[in-house]
Design a protein around this motif. Structure first.
Motif, PDB file in Angstrom:
ATOM      1  N   LEU B  48       0.582  -1.095  -0.178  1.00  0.00           N
ATOM      2  CA  LEU B  48       0.201   0.140  -0.130  1.00  0.00           C
ATOM      3  C   LEU B  48       0.592   1.117  -0.073  1.00  0.00           C
ATOM      4  O   LEU B  48      -0.069   2.335  -0.860  1.00  0.00           O
ATOM      5  CB  LEU B  48      -1.002   0.078   1.251  1.00  0.00           C
ATOM      6  N   GLU B  92      -8.302   0.848   1.317  1.00  0.00           N
ATOM      7  CA  GLU B  92      -8.616   2.312   0.463  1.00  0.00           C
ATOM      8  C   GLU B  92      -8.997   3.240   1.667  1.00  0.00           C
ATOM      9  O   GLU B  92      -9.460   4.443   1.114  1.00  0.00           O
ATOM     10  CB  GLU B  92      -8.844   2.321  -0.881  1.00  0.00           C
ATOM     11  N   GLY B  93      -9.550   3.010   2.997  1.00  0.00           N
ATOM     12  CA  GLY B  93     -10.147   3.468   3.246  1.00  0.00           C
ATOM     13  C   GLY B  93     -12.062   3.900   3.150  1.00  0.00           C
ATOM     14  O   GLY B  93     -12.593   4.364   4.043  1.00  0.00           O
ATOM     15  N   GLN B  94     -12.258   2.765   1.614  1.00  0.00           N
ATOM     16  CA  GLN B  94     -14.366   2.922   1.922  1.00  0.00           C
ATOM     17  C   GLN B  94     -14.736   2.087   2.672  1.00  0.00           C
ATOM     18  O   GLN B  94     -13.676   1.002   2.979  1.00  0.00           O
ATOM     19  CB  GLN B  94     -14.152   2.791   0.492  1.00  0.00           C
TER      20      GLN B  94
END
Lengths: 300, 328, 560
Positions: B48, B92-94
């Motif tokens: 990442l 990705e934080g979604q």
């Protein structure tokens, strides 16, 4: 894959035998010939391709399927020394077809064998014993069937690195539960047949009933499905290669040939055409052979 | 797993028992997915953060993502959240729920299109074929379905793109606009990917139905009776045989549903269609466990529901098979 | 000293590095330039019209984070979108000229330690709020803030920071380091001279300025999906990794530009898919085309622009472990490779052969290096024996998303095989490549095919990225080489910098640190009637492909 997944095979009677009612001798003879053709032609094609993949390299010295001469890249088919031409880095296409075919056949054979062996044992055990054992084993099969095996195949290859043995492992996850289901469903039916019930009631030990009555009766169905399954396995193996998670480069495989050929499809369509034709022919032959066997055994 | 407490008719008992089993199967699938994804070596944080990350940054991200905790702790957290209807957060934080809501409709529409069209075509062809076994239509149907069964969808897709997209220009080569625009856009963008997905399905359906119809027309008594009553062959075929064969067909459709995610993954990627299949491939290669879990769960539910339906239909169709035979 | 690489960090930096992360031009030494393509006469400008621009998956066709500069790890690949929505402070013009855009000028003082940037007056963001020094300062604070730290995107400026030691590199700048010196001027105080500061700004987050009001109002998630800048276009719709539609910004400062009414950026699953879309009339522009077979055909149907390359492919050898800790083994690799025939057979002689990290499109271009060990099969065989390379299998790695890199590794393997070296090829996905470089403290990997260089070697994935001691993706640990490379970026005058780069190239050749092969540059194709810098006329690449100034692009298919 959009494929005849799970146990549809139980329900996929290619073409059921057409009982010959009121037909002439000539028609009977024609039908017999036609049935022979349907059995022997696909078998011949399969044997021919097997020979091409496994015996040809022993008889003739083929160019390397992995190392080519970069200066002889992109040769067209029928070039001297390269019957099907070379790819964009100079590797002989025919060699790749031959050695890629070896991989396809090996994977298909191994996955089918594992499926029949492991799935067969689970399915027969569950179907014959019934009760809580059936409940537990059936749930395990259900879990495996509901688990998108492609995810597992990709995850394994992503984590452990692509290799032929990982492909076999991963695809067996497709195979085992399917064969298990078929074996179980067939066993359930066989178990209720009068002669099996009679044997059970007369005190024959369970393992003998299974060995003498159940296994011989379910085997034809399982094996003829195995041929369908083998064709399917070849398509799936190709799919893993196509996605870059199958046989690692530079080793040849049909799926990766299609994948790399796709990158210049509009300029050089033959790089997709050549492996695709072999793929379709092999799978068609396996499927038709399986159909023909089922027709014979089913009719017996 | 006793369901003796369940009152009501045997059919309801059966449904109840199968539902309990289905829940157990779903739980098993989520656990298996989590276990497999966690057991495999990976370097999520390093991947990442990319090239310039320091070991300290990687450790920090691992902590933030909870990747430093043992697998069963992470699984437990995930499971508790699931019970609250929360599928977690992607790398990705979604939110996974949000991602599913975004990408799932495209895939579902695509699959529905493929299913409906292949079913309609398969029924039409199978009826034509069964009307005169071994006739021209029958031979054609057998050959076409054999081809469909044997063609790898990825290779088939490549060819129809070249023919119908590039050469003839009838359809777009890439289907980015799926999920936006109206009905016209949908059919323009979805036809080629749906055809790639549907050819194999069509082949299976046509084979099954054709076989079943022929068998019924030749073996079943009621057909003979109907014939004897002087009903037109077409009417017998459509009104009686087809109606009965539909059960078998529905069973096959149900069984195949779950396997479609694999095909969707490849075909969506090939066509750049913004669906969940493409997301699945991305999530696997990013080792995004919550996202993979979410997608697997959805398709496991579909598979289990399909199987449940198939099982119940089996029971209805073939009384020789007894379920949960705990008495024997 | 920190590694002074200005390319956006993170995932894309490595992807970019396989092809390039620098740009072209500066007009230094023209050298043996490949043909520029088949573009002949271009039609006159015309306002209006809509076009579809295709973006290749795996690079510019992926934007999983949206377009908020400090959070967007893949921003490097997505500069097409950034230039459309944000514009830039400066543009990189033909021949490497720094052109004014939202900033009108810059000046160095204090021995190249102070940089003052002057901004354009009277500009507004597309939401109507003013673009000024305060807005730039607000953005820069975010670029050095916690969001950027989390994404690993804090720019590596040599400025005073709020933390010291190893934490400094990802810490915010100190109050004294960046100052708003007027309504339209902003000043950066560096701790060491850096004459390449403005060059290094390209492809970094401080180049893109968003509307502070919109950021505050929308919040970071929403802003990433629906960014508000002062660029020529505004966002209509945005599906990540799939499709971005932008339309003309009516508040754009440079009227009557932009010419186009609307641009649809579409992700395509690869060169072939994009090419097929264009053949079917479903796209007008595709950048970064590198598949040789398609390039051979593309010119018959489309306008094709071949940029002069800036980032040569080199073979990285890991000097930290066997077998390439042995200088003889390294020399053997130099002597075993004859790249000219490979270039002809595989790449149709599209790209120039080089012996150094500079490219024909960049500054200080020098393809020949004195004392460079060329192809010598007899010597190679002798050295292979002496160094024991014939008894081991070399793992040669590269990234799996670049067909050019993969073809190159295949070709090298073929050649080396004939001389008795055994090669195992590893085509890694991005994270696999990162792991491979990192494993065992950087001692496991042996050889990698990568690009090293940039239009300015000190910027982007430049020479330092592959050759500095403390760079994580370097196989070379030599203080003398470090010295040369640091000295080379201090002056502002290019003519003063080049001698250091020449020395560095000679030094690399002398110690056989890694051979260079050829300068790759992808082509941009477009349909007839499209005209624009970087599409029909040369423009230096910033990351692999040039950042197209979309305000200057027009579509005039009728030609009148």
């Amino acid at each position: 894959m959009a494929v005849p997944a799970p146990d549809t095979a139980v329900l996929v009677p290619g073409g059921p035998p057409l009982p010959s009612l009121l037909v002439s001798d000539r028609q009977v003879r024609m039908q017999r010939i036609w049935r022979a053709v349907k059995l022997w032609v696909p078998l011949g094609v399969v044997l021919f391709l097997l020979a091409m993949c496994f015996l040809l390299p022993l008889v003739v010295t083929l160019p390397s399927p992995t190392n080519g001469d970069i200066l002889a890249a992109s040769l067209p088919p029928l070039s001297p020394g390269h019957l099907l031409g070379t790819d964009t880095v100079g590797v002989d296409e025919l060699s790749q077809v031959v050695y890629g075919g070896q991989v396809s056949f090996e994977v298909a054979a191994a996955v089918t064998a594992i499926g029949i062996a492991v799935g067969g044992v689970i399915g027969v055990t569950a179907g014959y014993l019934g009760g809580w054992i059936d409940a537990v084993l059936s749930r395990v099969l259900d879990v495996l069937i509901a688990f998108p095996a492609l995810v597992l195949a990709l995850a394994v290859s992503q984590g452990l690195g692509p290799s032929e043995i990982h492909v076999i492992w991963a695809l067996s996850f497709f195979g085992v539960p399917v064969f298990g289901r078929i074996a179980r469903a067939n066993t359930l039916v066989i178990r209720e047949l009068p002669f099996v019930t009679a044997a059970r009631l007369s005190g024959t030990p369970g393992w003998r009933v299974v060995a003498r009555h159940v296994v011989p009766n379910i085997l034809p169905g399982v094996v003829s499905f195995g041929l369908l399954g083998a064709g399917l396995t070849i398509i799936l193996e190709g799919a893993l290669d196509y996605l870059g998670y199958g046989i690692p480069p530079p080793e040849a495989s049909w799926g990766s040939m299609i994948a790399s050929g796709q990158q210049y499809m509009s300029a050089e369509p033959r790089y997709v055409l050549i492996p695709s034709i072999f793929l379709v022919v092999v799978v068609v032959a396996l499927n038709m052979f399986g159909d023909a066997l089922r027709e014979r055994w089913g009719a017996q | 797993m006793t369901t003796r407490g369940l009152a009501g008719s045997p059919a309801w008992k059966l449904v109840g028992r199968r539902l309990v089993a289905a829940v157990i199967v779903l739980w098993g699938v989520t656990f298996l997915t989590y276990a497999v994804m966690s057991a495999l070596p990976n370097d999520t944080a390093a991947g990442l953060l990319g090239l310039k990350a320091s070991p300290a940054q990687i450790a920090a991200l691992n902590r933030r993502l909870g990747l430093n905790q043992p697998f069963w702790v992470r699984y437990w957290h995930w499971f508790v959240n699931l019970l609250h209807g929360n599928l977690g957060t992607t790398l990705e934080g979604q939110s996974v729920n949000h991602e599913l809501a975004t990408y799932l409709p495209v895939t579902m529409e695509l699959l529905a299109y493929a299913l409906v069209v292949s079913l309609v075509l398969a029924v039409g062809l199978a009826v034509l074929a069964a009307r005169k076994p071994n006739g021209a239509a029958d031979r054609f149907s057998l050959a076409l379905s054999m081809l469909g069964l044997s063609a790898a969808p990825y290779a088939f897709a490549i060819f129809i793109i070249v023919v119908f997209g590039v050469q003839l220009g009838w359809f777009p080569v890439q289907s980015n606009a799926l999920g936006t625009g109206g009905v016209g856009t949908f059919f323009r963008e979805a036809t080629l990917p749906a055809a790639s997905l549907g050819f194999g399905l069509f082949a299976i359906y046509a084979r099954v139905l054709r076989g079943d119809l022929v068998e019924q027309m030749q073996r079943e008594d009621y057909i003979t009776t109907a014939r004897a009553k002087g009903l037109a062959p077409w009417r017998v075929l459509v009104r009686h045989a087809l109606r009965n064969s539909m059960f078998t067909l529905i069973t096959v459709v149900g069984l195949n549903l779950g396997a479609l995610i694999g095909a969707a993954a490849i075909i969506e990627t090939l066509f750049s269609a913004p669906g969940i299949g493409q997301e699945l491939l991305n999530s696997i290669s990013n080792h995004d466990v919550p996202m993979v879990e979410g997608i697997v769960l959805v398709f496991a539910i579909i598979t289990v529901a399909g199987n449940l339906l198939a099982d119940l239909l089996y029971a209805v169709l073939d009384p020789r098979i007894r379920y949960g035979s705990s008495s024997s | 000293m920190s590694v002074r690489t200005a390319c956006l960090a993170g995932a894309v930096a490595l992807a970019a590095s396989t092809a390039a992360c620098g740009g072209s031009s500066s007009g230094a030494s023209p050298g043996a330039q490949p043909s520029m393509g088949n573009i002949k006469n271009t039609p006159p400008p015309k306002a209006g019209g809509s076009i579809t621009v295709l973006e290749g998956k795996g690079f510019s066709g992926d934007w999983p984070y949206g377009f908020d500069p400090p959070t967007d790890v893949t921003g490097s690949a997505n500069q097409d979108f950034y230039t459309a929505v944000y514009g830039q402070l400066f543009d990189l013009g033909p021949n490497g000229k720094i052109l004014p855009d939202l900033a009108t000028g810059y000046s160095f003082s204090d021995g190249n330690k102070t940089v003052t940037i002057t901004l354009r007056k009277g500009v507004t963001f597309s939401d109507g709020t003013p673009f000024n020094a305060q807005a730039v300062y607000y953005n820069w604070q975010r670029d050095f803030g916690p969001l950027a730290k989390k994404a690993g995107l804090v720019p590596p400026w040599e400025v005073a920071r709020t933390a010291s030691g190893p934490a400094a590199i990802s810490a915010p700048f100190a109050k004294s380091a960046v100052q708003v010196t007027g309504p339209d001027t902003i000043t950066v105080h560096l701790t060491t001279p850096d004459g390449a500061f403005i060059n290094q700004l390209f492809d970094t987050t401080p180049m893109w300025i968003g509307s502070p009001a919109a950021i505050k109002k929308e919040g970071e998630k929403k802003f990433a999906q629906d960014p508000v800048g002062a660029g020529p276009f505004t966002v209509v719709s945005d599906t990540y990794n799939n499709q971005l539609v932008v339309k003309k910004n009516p508040r754009y400062w440079d009227k009557p530009k932009p010419y186009l009414n609307q641009i649809t950026f579409k992700s395509a699953s690869g060169d072939e898919a994009a090419y097929e879309s264009m053949l079917a009339g479903q796209g007008q522009v595709y950048q970064d085309l590198s598949t040789t077979q398609i390039l051979n055909e593309a010119g018959q149907h489309f306008q094709e622009l071949n940029q002069p390359g800036t980032s040569p492919y080199d073979l990285q050898l890991n000097t930290a472990s066997a077998p390439f800790s042995n200088v003889k083994a390294r020399q053997a690799i130099y002597a075993a490779t004859d790249f000219a025939p490979i270039l002809k057979a595989v790449f149709g002689d599209r790209y120039p052969v080089t012996e150094s990290f500079t490219g024909p499109g960049g500054i200080c271009y020098e393809p020949k290096v004195p004392g460079y060990q060329g192809y010598d099969p007899a010597l190679a065989k002798k050295l292979i024996k002496e160094s024991g390379l014939d008894k081991t299998t070399i793992t040669l790695g590269t990234i799996n998303s670049s067909p050019v890199a993969i073809d190159t590794t295949e070709a090298l393997r073929t050649e080396w095989d004939k001389l008795g070296m055994h090669v195992n090829i590893a085509n890694y996905p991005l994270d696999g490549l990162i792991q491979a470089f990192r494993a065992n403290g950087g001692k496991n990997w042996q050889a990698m095919i990568q690009t090293a260089g940039s239009w300015d070697p000190s910027a982007g994935v430049g020479v330092g990225f592959r050759f500095l001691s403390n760079a994580p993706y370097s196989g070379v640990h030599d203080p003398h080489l470090d010295q040369l490379l640091f000295k080379a970026q201090e002056p502002t005058k290019v003519s003063q910098r080049c001698p250091y780069y020449d020395q560095a190239a000679e030094y690399i050749a002398k110690h056989y640190y890694g051979p260079f092969y050829f300068t790759f540059a992808p082509a941009n194709i477009s349909v007839k009637g499209i005209v624009g810098p970087g599409l029909t006329s040369a423009l230096p690449a910033v990351a692999v492909v040039p950042a197209i100034p979309w305000q200057d692009v027009y579509y005039n298919p009728s030609g009148k």
